[in-house]
Motif scaffolding. Sequence first.
Motif, PDB file in Angstrom:
ATOM      1  N   ASN A  17       0.820  -1.220   0.000  1.00 50.76           N
ATOM      2  CA  ASN A  17       0.000   0.000   0.000  1.00 50.76           C
ATOM      3  C   ASN A  17       0.850   1.265   0.000  1.00 50.76           C
ATOM      4  O   ASN A  17       0.353   2.357   0.280  1.00 50.76           O
ATOM      5  CB  ASN A  17      -0.967   0.005   1.194  1.00 50.76           C
ATOM      6  CG  ASN A  17      -0.252  -0.015   2.526  1.00 50.76           C
ATOM      7  OD1 ASN A  17       0.943  -0.328   2.585  1.00 50.76           O
ATOM      8  ND2 ASN A  17      -0.958   0.305   3.583  1.00 50.76           N
ATOM      9  N   SER A  18       2.123   1.128  -0.333  1.00 51.15           N
ATOM     10  CA  SER A  18       3.019   2.290  -0.319  1.00 51.15           C
ATOM     11  C   SER A  18       4.232   2.007  -1.203  1.00 51.15           C
ATOM     12  O   SER A  18       4.618   0.845  -1.385  1.00 51.15           O
ATOM     13  CB  SER A  18       3.489   2.536   1.127  1.00 51.15           C
ATOM     14  OG  SER A  18       4.459   3.566   1.178  1.00 51.15           O
ATOM     15  N   ILE A  20       7.379   1.139  -3.276  1.00 47.32           N
ATOM     16  CA  ILE A  20       7.756   0.101  -4.239  1.00 47.32           C
ATOM     17  C   ILE A  20       6.702  -1.002  -4.295  1.00 47.32           C
ATOM     18  O   ILE A  20       6.327  -1.471  -5.377  1.00 47.32           O
ATOM     19  CB  ILE A  20       9.140  -0.489  -3.870  1.00 47.32           C
ATOM     20  CG1 ILE A  20      10.237   0.561  -4.124  1.00 47.32           C
ATOM     21  CG2 ILE A  20       9.404  -1.768  -4.637  1.00 47.32           C
ATOM     22  CD1 ILE A  20      11.625   0.145  -3.654  1.00 47.32           C
ATOM     23  N   ASP A  66       0.797  -8.613   9.624  1.00 52.56           N
ATOM     24  CA  ASP A  66       2.159  -8.208   9.970  1.00 52.56           C
ATOM     25  C   ASP A  66       3.067  -9.359   9.554  1.00 52.56           C
ATOM     26  O   ASP A  66       2.942 -10.475  10.084  1.00 52.56           O
ATOM     27  CB  ASP A  66       2.220  -7.957  11.483  1.00 52.56           C
ATOM     28  CG  ASP A  66       3.609  -7.565  11.961  1.00 52.56           C
ATOM     29  OD1 ASP A  66       4.605  -7.905  11.288  1.00 52.56           O
ATOM     30  OD2 ASP A  66       3.703  -6.938  13.028  1.00 52.56           O
ATOM     31  N   ASN A  93       8.142  -7.875  -0.185  1.00 55.69           N
ATOM     32  CA  ASN A  93       8.575  -6.477  -0.301  1.00 55.69           C
ATOM     33  C   ASN A  93       8.633  -5.732   1.019  1.00 55.69           C
ATOM     34  O   ASN A  93       9.458  -4.825   1.179  1.00 55.69           O
ATOM     35  CB  ASN A  93       7.620  -5.757  -1.272  1.00 55.69           C
ATOM     36  CG  ASN A  93       7.799  -4.264  -1.228  1.00 55.69           C
ATOM     37  OD1 ASN A  93       8.758  -3.717  -1.777  1.00 55.69           O
ATOM     38  ND2 ASN A  93       6.886  -3.579  -0.536  1.00 55.69           N
ATOM     39  N   TYR A 166      19.639  -2.724   9.169  1.00 53.27           N
ATOM     40  CA  TYR A 166      19.050  -2.780   7.818  1.00 53.27           C
ATOM     41  C   TYR A 166      19.993  -3.519   6.860  1.00 53.27           C
ATOM     42  O   TYR A 166      19.573  -4.439   6.136  1.00 53.27           O
ATOM     43  CB  TYR A 166      18.780  -1.357   7.333  1.00 53.27           C
ATOM     44  CG  TYR A 166      18.116  -1.264   5.979  1.00 53.27           C
ATOM     45  CD1 TYR A 166      16.729  -1.356   5.851  1.00 53.27           C
ATOM     46  CD2 TYR A 166      18.863  -1.061   4.814  1.00 53.27           C
ATOM     47  CE1 TYR A 166      16.109  -1.252   4.608  1.00 53.27           C
ATOM     48  CE2 TYR A 166      18.256  -0.955   3.573  1.00 53.27           C
ATOM     49  CZ  TYR A 166      16.876  -1.051   3.470  1.00 53.27           C
ATOM     50  OH  TYR A 166      16.274  -0.943   2.235  1.00 53.27           O
ATOM     51  N   ILE A 199      15.173   4.739  -4.639  1.00 49.70           N
ATOM     52  CA  ILE A 199      13.867   4.827  -5.288  1.00 49.70           C
ATOM     53  C   ILE A 199      13.034   5.840  -4.483  1.00 49.70           C
ATOM     54  O   ILE A 199      13.049   5.804  -3.239  1.00 49.70           O
ATOM     55  CB  ILE A 199      13.161   3.451  -5.301  1.00 49.70           C
ATOM     56  CG1 ILE A 199      14.094   2.349  -5.834  1.00 49.70           C
ATOM     57  CG2 ILE A 199      11.857   3.534  -6.097  1.00 49.70           C
ATOM     58  CD1 ILE A 199      14.578   2.515  -7.265  1.00 49.70           C
ATOM     59  N   THR A 201      10.456   6.985  -2.530  1.00 48.14           N
ATOM     60  CA  THR A 201       9.326   6.468  -1.733  1.00 48.14           C
ATOM     61  C   THR A 201       9.400   7.093  -0.337  1.00 48.14           C
ATOM     62  O   THR A 201      10.407   7.735   0.017  1.00 48.14           O
ATOM     63  CB  THR A 201       9.400   4.927  -1.569  1.00 48.14           C
ATOM     64  OG1 THR A 201      10.415   4.616  -0.598  1.00 48.14           O
ATOM     65  CG2 THR A 201       9.670   4.205  -2.871  1.00 48.14           C
TER      66      THR A 201
HETATM   67  N1  LIG Z   1      13.039   3.183  -1.531  1.00 49.88           N
HETATM   68  C1  LIG Z   1      14.276   2.767  -1.708  1.00 49.88           C
HETATM   69  O1  LIG Z   1      15.169   3.533  -2.102  1.00 49.88           O
HETATM   70  C2  LIG Z   1      14.646   1.327  -1.456  1.00 49.88           C
HETATM   71  C3  LIG Z   1      15.917   0.902  -1.822  1.00 49.88           C
HETATM   72  C4  LIG Z   1      16.276  -0.422  -1.622  1.00 49.88           C
HETATM   73  C5  LIG Z   1      15.382  -1.309  -1.072  1.00 49.88           C
HETATM   74  N2  LIG Z   1      14.148  -0.868  -0.713  1.00 49.88           N
HETATM   75  C6  LIG Z   1      13.240  -1.861  -0.128  1.00 49.88           C
HETATM   76  O2  LIG Z   1      11.994  -1.825  -0.778  1.00 49.88           O
HETATM   77  C7  LIG Z   1      10.988  -2.282   0.137  1.00 49.88           C
HETATM   78  C8  LIG Z   1       9.825  -1.287   0.120  1.00 49.88           C
HETATM   79  O3  LIG Z   1      10.260  -0.047   0.637  1.00 49.88           O
HETATM   80  P1  LIG Z   1       9.684   1.353   0.139  1.00 49.88           P
HETATM   81  O4  LIG Z   1      10.828   2.170  -0.278  1.00 49.88           O
HETATM   82  O5  LIG Z   1       8.567   1.147  -0.787  1.00 49.88           O
HETATM   83  O6  LIG Z   1       9.190   1.963   1.529  1.00 49.88           O
HETATM   84  P2  LIG Z   1       7.714   2.268   2.080  1.00 49.88           P
HETATM   85  O7  LIG Z   1       7.913   2.697   3.492  1.00 49.88           O
HETATM   86  O8  LIG Z   1       6.993   3.148   1.132  1.00 49.88           O
HETATM   87  O9  LIG Z   1       7.010   0.832   2.036  1.00 49.88           O
HETATM   88  C9  LIG Z   1       7.252  -0.183   2.973  1.00 49.88           C
HETATM   89  C10 LIG Z   1       5.984  -0.992   3.108  1.00 49.88           C
HETATM   90  O10 LIG Z   1       6.211  -2.076   4.038  1.00 49.88           O
HETATM   91  C11 LIG Z   1       5.125  -2.092   4.942  1.00 49.88           C
HETATM   92  N3  LIG Z   1       5.466  -2.753   6.202  1.00 49.88           N
HETATM   93  C12 LIG Z   1       6.304  -2.327   7.175  1.00 49.88           C
HETATM   94  N4  LIG Z   1       6.299  -3.207   8.194  1.00 49.88           N
HETATM   95  C13 LIG Z   1       5.452  -4.204   7.842  1.00 49.88           C
HETATM   96  C14 LIG Z   1       5.023  -5.412   8.476  1.00 49.88           C
HETATM   97  N5  LIG Z   1       5.476  -5.747   9.682  1.00 49.88           N
HETATM   98  N6  LIG Z   1       4.144  -6.205   7.811  1.00 49.88           N
HETATM   99  C15 LIG Z   1       3.674  -5.862   6.593  1.00 49.88           C
HETATM  100  N7  LIG Z   1       4.033  -4.741   5.963  1.00 49.88           N
HETATM  101  C16 LIG Z   1       4.911  -3.929   6.584  1.00 49.88           C
HETATM  102  C17 LIG Z   1       4.782  -0.624   5.131  1.00 49.88           C
HETATM  103  O11 LIG Z   1       3.512  -0.434   5.755  1.00 49.88           O
HETATM  104  C18 LIG Z   1       4.825  -0.166   3.673  1.00 49.88           C
HETATM  105  O12 LIG Z   1       3.635  -0.513   3.015  1.00 49.88           O
HETATM  106  C19 LIG Z   1      11.665  -2.451   1.482  1.00 49.88           C
HETATM  107  O13 LIG Z   1      11.989  -3.819   1.679  1.00 49.88           O
HETATM  108  C20 LIG Z   1      12.920  -1.621   1.335  1.00 49.88           C
HETATM  109  O14 LIG Z   1      13.958  -2.077   2.174  1.00 49.88           O
HETATM  110  C21 LIG Z   1      13.760   0.432  -0.881  1.00 49.88           C
END
Ligand SMILES: NC(=O)c1ccc[n+]([C@@H]2O[C@H](COP(=O)([O-])OP(=O)(O)OC[C@H]3O[C@@H](n4cnc5c(N)ncnc54)[C@H](O)[C@@H]3O)[C@@H](O)[C@H]2O)c1
Length: 268
Positions: A17-18, A20, A66, A93, A166, A199, A201
């Motif tokens: 819902n957010s 990536i 969760d 994700n 992390y 990315i 976000t």
């Molecule tokens: N944005 C970046 O630059 C980037 C880079 C490398 C990796 N990532 C990875 O991409 C993935 C998504 O991150 P994003 O950037 O979209 O961030 P984001 O904060 O927009 O999304 C993270 C999502 O995970 C959910 N979440 C958190 N804890 C949870 C739980 N216990 N159970 C279920 N859902 C849960 C959040 O509610 C949210 O929907 C992550 O694994 C992050 O490590 C992101």
Amino acid sequence: MSEIKLKKQTAIVTGANSGIGEGVAIALGEAGANVVVNYVINPDAANDVVQKIKSFGPDAIAIKADVSKEGEVINMFQQAIKQFGTVDILVNNAGLQRDAKFHEMTLAQWQFVIDINLTGQFLCAREAIKEFLRRGIVPERSVACGKIICMSSVHQIIPWAGHANYASSKGGIKMLMQTIAQEYGRQKIRVNSICPGAIKTPINTAAWDTPQAYNNLMELIPYNRIGVPEDIGKLAVFLASDDSDYITGASIFIDGGMTLFEGFATGG
Ligand SMILES: NC(=O)c1ccc[n+]([C@@H]2O[C@H](COP(=O)([O-])OP(=O)(O)OC[C@H]3O[C@@H](n4cnc5c(N)ncnc54)[C@H](O)[C@@H]3O)[C@@H](O)[C@H]2O)c1
């Protein structure tokens, strides 16, 4: 073409819902898959993603779970299988950060990130593999028995000061992904990681929301732009489809060249 690629397949995307996860869920829906939009907070945002996917034609439901809680993950898979009959694709994700200098990091900060980012991927992958093995291959949907895509990061290979929890979780995902890929290759289950760079976000707002921060970020990215969730969505569709049938156990970096270590363009 793209809308038939994943037709009649069902995908679970965690944290959809957010950011990536949302981009990936929408891209899989556009490619024809039914999608379970997993969320843990903000059901309204999850329902918006569901409606968007339904507008393309496939079905979608939002399921709260969760990913770090075994019972909630098992329940999510049971609900998904009840609704759609099976699960063909898992996108692991969900993830977050709790940053601290290493000598000040609390056990709670360490454990929270490992529980969600790494144990969450273990719990979801285990349920997915159980379902893939129960169902077997359905050739009219895919030549593979099932596909798992793990959202890792460039930080599975780039150390990251102030983010030991992390970076460790992402390093762990690399070995988890490779081990499952090795263990279930013969059953035609494919397991791969996407390793994003920066990315745009909510997780990393501080890295792009001022011109100064954005300029500093660009010093790390040879391709000179921040990534967007759609970049990741396109790769996820490819990895979920039979177009990538000979790819398993791979970490695919999608980072505008961040892992080329830009500093060495002029230094070193
Ligand atoms: N944005 C970046 O630059 C980037 C880079 C490398 C990796 N990532 C990875 O991409 C993935 C998504 O991150 P994003 O950037 O979209 O961030 P984001 O904060 O927009 O999304 C993270 C999502 O995970 C959910 N979440 C958190 N804890 C949870 C739980 N216990 N159970 C279920 N859902 C849960 C959040 O509610 C949210 O929907 C992550 O694994 C992050 O490590 C992101």
